[in-house]
Design a protein around this motif. Structure first.
Motif, mmCIF file in Angstrom:
data_model
loop_
_atom_site.group_PDB
_atom_site.id
_atom_site.type_symbol
_atom_site.label_atom_id
_atom_site.label_comp_id
_atom_site.label_asym_id
_atom_site.label_seq_id
_atom_site.Cartn_x
_atom_site.Cartn_y
_atom_site.Cartn_z
ATOM 1 N N THR A 27 105.959 65.790 18.429
ATOM 2 C CA THR A 27 104.972 66.313 17.387
ATOM 3 C C THR A 27 104.892 67.832 17.611
ATOM 4 N N THR A 78 98.388 66.128 13.694
ATOM 5 C CA THR A 78 99.337 66.192 12.734
ATOM 6 C C THR A 78 98.574 66.522 11.361
ATOM 7 N N GLU A 206 97.792 57.236 13.075
ATOM 8 C CA GLU A 206 97.292 57.991 11.930
ATOM 9 C C GLU A 206 96.634 57.063 10.626
#
Length: 216
Positions: A27, A78, A206
């Motif tokens: 990430t 994110t 997520e």
């Protein structure tokens, strides 16, 4: 932006710190100097590949022994969500530290070695997760590369844990086959397990619905 609080669980050497290192690396949450430092440390230790676990094993004693003693916290994000991630120790003598790291989490990542399956410490950590009323549990069946990415082996472990989980108070349990070392199904979906049609670990994290969790 919504914040998800994560904690790892599982027996020693099941790959908790490596999974976290892979999440941070893939990430783009690692500074260049951090990556260079663990690359150098890995070479000194004689590792053939970069030892991603060193990203979370911050204490000198941990680096020397190759284990996680204290709880190491890492932060990443994110475009969809922010994460606070606690890398908890796997050794039975440091279970108290594991409880500390898990107590503030709304999602637990329980690592299970695909070769060993559920061991005593796996069950102990799952039980503690239930006692602490962590609402979301993700069973990461790790080291799938060492069992030839076997769907049969993955299903055996899923059935084994599902039978055990009937005794626990955990509302949401998800199973994901991964190789933390190689990155399979951690951030990106693996092409080496075409039989698995679910989301990667990061994709699942997520998507977890946490706004209605009682403790947060």
């Amino acid at each position: 932006m919504e914040v998800l609080r994560l904690a790892t669980a599982g027996s020693v050497d099941d790959g908790k710190s490596t999974l976290i290192g892979r999440l941070l690396l893939d990430t783009d949450s690692i500074f260049d100097d951090q990556l260079e430092a663990i690359q150098s440390a890995s070479k000194r230790k004689g590792d053939e590949v970069v030892n991603l676990a060193l990203l979370t094993d911050g204490l000198k004693a941990e680096r020397e022994q190759g284990i996680t003693i204290d709880v190491a916290y890492r932060y990443f994000s994110t475009p969809r969500r922010k994460f606070i991630l606690a890398d908890c120790p796997g050794h039975i003598q440091y279970t108290r530290n594991m409880v500390t790291g898990m107590s503030g989490a709304n999602t637990a990542l329980l690592l299970v070695d695909a070769r060993q399956g559920m061991v005593e410490q796996s069950r102990r950590h799952a039980f503690i997760t239930s006692l602490l009323r962590v609402p979301h549990l993700v069973i990461c069946v790790n080291k799938m590369d060492l069992v030839e990415f076997s769907e049969t082996r993955f299903e055996e472990i899923r059935r084994e844990f599902s039978d055990f989980a009937k005794k626990l108070d955990i509302a949401d349990v998800t199973f994901i086959p991964i190789s933390a070392l190689d990155g399979d199904n951690v951030v990106e979906r693996s092409t080496r397990m075409p039989w698995y049609r679910g989301r990667s670990v990061l994709e699942h994290l997520e998507e977890i619905h946490i706004s209605s969790d009682e403790n947060f």
